[in-house]
Motif scaffolding. Sequence first.
Motif, PDB file in Angstrom:
ATOM      1  N   ALA A  93       0.836  -1.209   0.000  1.00  0.00           N
ATOM      2  CA  ALA A  93       0.000   0.000   0.000  1.00  0.00           C
ATOM      3  C   ALA A  93       0.870   1.257   0.000  1.00  0.00           C
ATOM      4  CB  ALA A  93      -0.923  -0.017   1.207  1.00  0.00           C
ATOM      5  N   GLU A  94       1.982   1.238   0.737  1.00  0.00           N
ATOM      6  CA  GLU A  94       2.881   2.392   0.780  1.00  0.00           C
ATOM      7  C   GLU A  94       3.515   2.638  -0.590  1.00  0.00           C
ATOM      8  OE1 GLU A  94       5.704   2.745   4.017  1.00  0.00           O
ATOM      9  OE2 GLU A  94       4.510   1.367   5.232  1.00  0.00           O
ATOM     10  N   VAL A  95       3.891   1.562  -1.256  1.00  0.00           N
ATOM     11  CA  VAL A  95       4.491   1.699  -2.586  1.00  0.00           C
ATOM     12  C   VAL A  95       3.483   2.289  -3.565  1.00  0.00           C
ATOM     13  CG1 VAL A  95       5.449   0.432  -4.555  1.00  0.00           C
ATOM     14  CG2 VAL A  95       6.159  -0.157  -2.228  1.00  0.00           C
ATOM     15  N   GLU A  96       2.258   1.779  -3.521  1.00  0.00           N
ATOM     16  CA  GLU A  96       1.228   2.273  -4.434  1.00  0.00           C
ATOM     17  C   GLU A  96       0.893   3.733  -4.147  1.00  0.00           C
ATOM     18  OE1 GLU A  96      -1.841  -0.630  -3.937  1.00  0.00           O
ATOM     19  OE2 GLU A  96      -0.914  -2.028  -5.364  1.00  0.00           O
ATOM     20  N   ALA A  97       0.970   4.126  -2.869  1.00  0.00           N
ATOM     21  CA  ALA A  97       0.733   5.527  -2.525  1.00  0.00           C
ATOM     22  C   ALA A  97       1.825   6.428  -3.087  1.00  0.00           C
ATOM     23  CB  ALA A  97       0.657   5.683  -1.006  1.00  0.00           C
ATOM     24  N   ALA A  98       2.989   5.839  -3.311  1.00  0.00           N
ATOM     25  CA  ALA A  98       4.107   6.586  -3.900  1.00  0.00           C
ATOM     26  C   ALA A  98       4.046   6.607  -5.423  1.00  0.00           C
ATOM     27  CB  ALA A  98       5.430   5.991  -3.445  1.00  0.00           C
ATOM     28  N   GLY A  99       3.015   5.962  -5.997  1.00  0.00           N
ATOM     29  CA  GLY A  99       2.821   5.999  -7.443  1.00  0.00           C
ATOM     30  C   GLY A  99       3.481   4.885  -8.214  1.00  0.00           C
ATOM     31  N   GLU A 100       3.945   3.822  -7.530  1.00  0.00           N
ATOM     32  CA  GLU A 100       4.570   2.696  -8.213  1.00  0.00           C
ATOM     33  C   GLU A 100       3.712   1.442  -8.028  1.00  0.00           C
ATOM     34  OE1 GLU A 100       7.181   2.763 -10.105  1.00  0.00           O
ATOM     35  OE2 GLU A 100       7.912   4.782  -9.702  1.00  0.00           O
ATOM     36  N   VAL A 101       3.914   0.453  -8.891  1.00  0.00           N
ATOM     37  CA  VAL A 101       3.198  -0.819  -8.804  1.00  0.00           C
ATOM     38  C   VAL A 101       4.078  -1.827  -8.079  1.00  0.00           C
ATOM     39  CG1 VAL A 101       2.143  -2.704 -10.098  1.00  0.00           C
ATOM     40  CG2 VAL A 101       1.926  -0.348 -10.919  1.00  0.00           C
ATOM     41  N   ALA A 102       3.546  -2.434  -7.026  1.00  0.00           N
ATOM     42  CA  ALA A 102       4.319  -3.382  -6.219  1.00  0.00           C
ATOM     43  C   ALA A 102       3.883  -4.812  -6.494  1.00  0.00           C
ATOM     44  CB  ALA A 102       4.148  -3.065  -4.736  1.00  0.00           C
ATOM     45  N   SER A 103       4.836  -5.725  -6.337  1.00  0.00           N
ATOM     46  CA  SER A 103       4.564  -7.154  -6.442  1.00  0.00           C
ATOM     47  C   SER A 103       4.735  -7.786  -5.073  1.00  0.00           C
ATOM     48  CB  SER A 103       5.541  -7.799  -7.435  1.00  0.00           C
ATOM     49  OG  SER A 103       5.496  -9.200  -7.332  1.00  0.00           O
ATOM     50  N   LEU A 104       3.751  -8.583  -4.660  1.00  0.00           N
ATOM     51  CA  LEU A 104       3.834  -9.326  -3.408  1.00  0.00           C
ATOM     52  C   LEU A 104       4.345 -10.726  -3.728  1.00  0.00           C
ATOM     53  CD1 LEU A 104       3.181  -9.320  -0.339  1.00  0.00           C
ATOM     54  CD2 LEU A 104       0.943 -10.236  -0.947  1.00  0.00           C
ATOM     55  N   GLN A 105       5.514 -11.077  -3.198  1.00  0.00           N
ATOM     56  CA  GLN A 105       6.147 -12.350  -3.547  1.00  0.00           C
ATOM     57  C   GLN A 105       6.193 -13.273  -2.335  1.00  0.00           C
ATOM     58  OE1 GLN A 105      10.049 -11.940  -5.184  1.00  0.00           O
ATOM     59  NE2 GLN A 105      10.458 -14.139  -5.200  1.00  0.00           N
ATOM     60  N   LYS A 106       5.626 -14.438  -2.476  1.00  0.00           N
ATOM     61  CA  LYS A 106       5.676 -15.466  -1.437  1.00  0.00           C
ATOM     62  C   LYS A 106       6.943 -16.293  -1.633  1.00  0.00           C
ATOM     63  CE  LYS A 106       3.080 -19.484   0.279  1.00  0.00           C
ATOM     64  NZ  LYS A 106       1.854 -20.302   0.076  1.00  0.00           N
ATOM     65  N   VAL A 107       7.712 -16.449  -0.575  1.00  0.00           N
ATOM     66  CA  VAL A 107       8.968 -17.191  -0.663  1.00  0.00           C
ATOM     67  C   VAL A 107       8.982 -18.270   0.412  1.00  0.00           C
ATOM     68  CG1 VAL A 107      11.484 -17.054  -0.521  1.00  0.00           C
ATOM     69  CG2 VAL A 107      10.195 -15.175  -1.540  1.00  0.00           C
ATOM     70  N   ILE A 108       9.301 -19.475   0.024  1.00  0.00           N
ATOM     71  CA  ILE A 108       9.381 -20.594   0.963  1.00  0.00           C
ATOM     72  C   ILE A 108      10.844 -20.967   1.147  1.00  0.00           C
ATOM     73  CG2 ILE A 108       8.693 -22.951   1.476  1.00  0.00           C
ATOM     74  CD1 ILE A 108       6.304 -22.511  -0.422  1.00  0.00           C
ATOM     75  N   ARG A 109      11.337 -20.727   2.345  1.00  0.00           N
ATOM     76  CA  ARG A 109      12.687 -21.180   2.662  1.00  0.00           C
ATOM     77  C   ARG A 109      12.622 -22.667   2.945  1.00  0.00           C
ATOM     78  NH1 ARG A 109      14.581 -20.941   8.431  1.00  0.00           N
ATOM     79  NH2 ARG A 109      13.852 -23.081   8.178  1.00  0.00           N
ATOM     80  N   PRO A 110      13.429 -23.483   2.250  1.00  0.00           N
ATOM     81  CA  PRO A 110      13.314 -24.933   2.417  1.00  0.00           C
ATOM     82  C   PRO A 110      13.677 -25.376   3.828  1.00  0.00           C
ATOM     83  CG  PRO A 110      15.267 -24.377   1.138  1.00  0.00           C
ATOM     84  CD  PRO A 110      14.486 -23.118   1.284  1.00  0.00           C
ATOM     85  N   SER A 111      13.096 -26.496   4.245  1.00  0.00           N
ATOM     86  CA  SER A 111      13.444 -27.055   5.550  1.00  0.00           C
ATOM     87  C   SER A 111      14.853 -27.638   5.496  1.00  0.00           C
ATOM     88  CB  SER A 111      12.449 -28.156   5.937  1.00  0.00           C
ATOM     89  OG  SER A 111      12.496 -29.221   4.996  1.00  0.00           O
ATOM     90  N   VAL A 112      15.491 -27.701   6.640  1.00  0.00           N
ATOM     91  CA  VAL A 112      16.792 -28.355   6.772  1.00  0.00           C
ATOM     92  C   VAL A 112      16.671 -29.383   7.885  1.00  0.00           C
ATOM     93  CG1 VAL A 112      18.114 -26.405   5.878  1.00  0.00           C
ATOM     94  CG2 VAL A 112      17.598 -26.515   8.326  1.00  0.00           C
ATOM     95  N   ALA A 113      17.750 -30.079   8.195  1.00  0.00           N
ATOM     96  CA  ALA A 113      17.673 -31.211   9.123  1.00  0.00           C
ATOM     97  C   ALA A 113      17.157 -30.814  10.495  1.00  0.00           C
ATOM     98  CB  ALA A 113      19.050 -31.866   9.247  1.00  0.00           C
TER      99      ALA A 113
END
Length: 489
Positions: A93-113
Amino acid sequence: MSRRTLAGGLAIAAALTLTALPATAEQLSVGFPSAKFPLGTRPVPTKTMTAVSQGIDLYDVKAGSSTDGYTVTVLMPSGRDYGTLPTAEAKVAEVEAAGEVASLQKVIRPSVADAPSQTVYMVRVGLWAFKDKAKAEETAKTLKDAGLKIKVDYLGDDGLKTTGPWDVKVAMIDSRTFRGSYAASLGTSVAKRETVSSMAKAQKALLGVNGGFFNIHTSKALRGEPVGASVVGGKLLSEAVPGRSAVVLKGRTAKITELKTSVVATSQDGEAVEVNGVNRATVENELVLYTEEYGAKTPTGGTDVVLDANGKVVGVRGSGAAVAAGTRVLHGNGVASDWLNEHALADYTVKVDTKVVDLRTKKALKLTPDLHVIAGGVGLVRNGKVKITAKLDGHDSMNMILRRHPRTLLGVTKNGSLILATIDGRQPGVTIGANFPEAAQFMRWLGATQAINLDGGGSTAMVVGNKLVNRPSDGAERGVGDALLVLPQ
């Protein structure tokens, strides 16, 4: 990661793709694999082999090509480049208020042992080709002027799908034909940082790589201190972080295991006390042992008891002085200082017992002159299988597990041969480094049945014949805490 989806501003579920391992992972001898490079789209690498010495071959390996570009990442209130979904949505919302288009990216950090997977969200603006970085920087300035905290990100660093490229150096040391030995070096002192080149030259090493992590959170004068166990020539110079990975070197053998250390001081009056640390800064009420290798003054604000080689108290002094050759100093403050003043009187004998215990075998290591220990960063491969112990080893963050960095890697094959590798990174368009899952996969591909991640980032360095053969990400070789050296005898 879909670049088109990123540009369109839709959510992305990112996952790390691991490729199948070739049969060479269980090979009994050391040799460069014939299968395709294991990372990215598995390109055929180009490699050049140089015989360093009897039993040591050096491979210069290049693979992949550059197809990644740039984006602008919006930082969260925490200062991190990721956060929870509500926090990320607020930033959109802050980015869009600044006049730019933002992308929301979901990132999954893989599990480890020893740590489960983690789902986080990033907010990004725009997508530019590699050659158009300046345009990304223009957008970054606009967002910064609007009061947002941002950074320009090279997408190859993300740790998600990529085509590379990679610039790798691999030293393979064949246990059947190598006739030299392995050693650890902390340079001229524990406290000071020194380059691998300097340490290798001083001991006429055939080859050297940087060792474990060192303490960047202490005073500048002490930042060469290893974080974890360090043994040089059978002498404990830094205590272990219990249970963390380490490399044990003895003669021409190398072993990866987990260690704990204990140091106990016993006065001739029968009173014993635990020594809390070796060659490091103190905290309140601690007793710390300083050896002549320390290379700095003891802390101020406590009591120093100077011991000769036989443990006889040859001096009791105020703290804040150097450790003379041939002596050791027990320094205490608070209650530890009280113990010294009561039980370490002049001409008393104080026995200092040191133990280094292998937690896999439950046996103490014999502290002989040919024993050396380097604290590792993160365990990667155990008994031929990927086992990333990021949490146990203190590096279970998103940044360390998923994002790509320069890496220094060590592996041992089934027949005891040693593999040392550097994967350069942080050089967009030239080489991107590796994340932990990729590093583990890479070492298995090379034939390691046990493998560990040493210090990396700007510390990554490999020196062969007094020549730096990799390209450190700082642009020049960095001073480090310790090094693993391959010696001709």
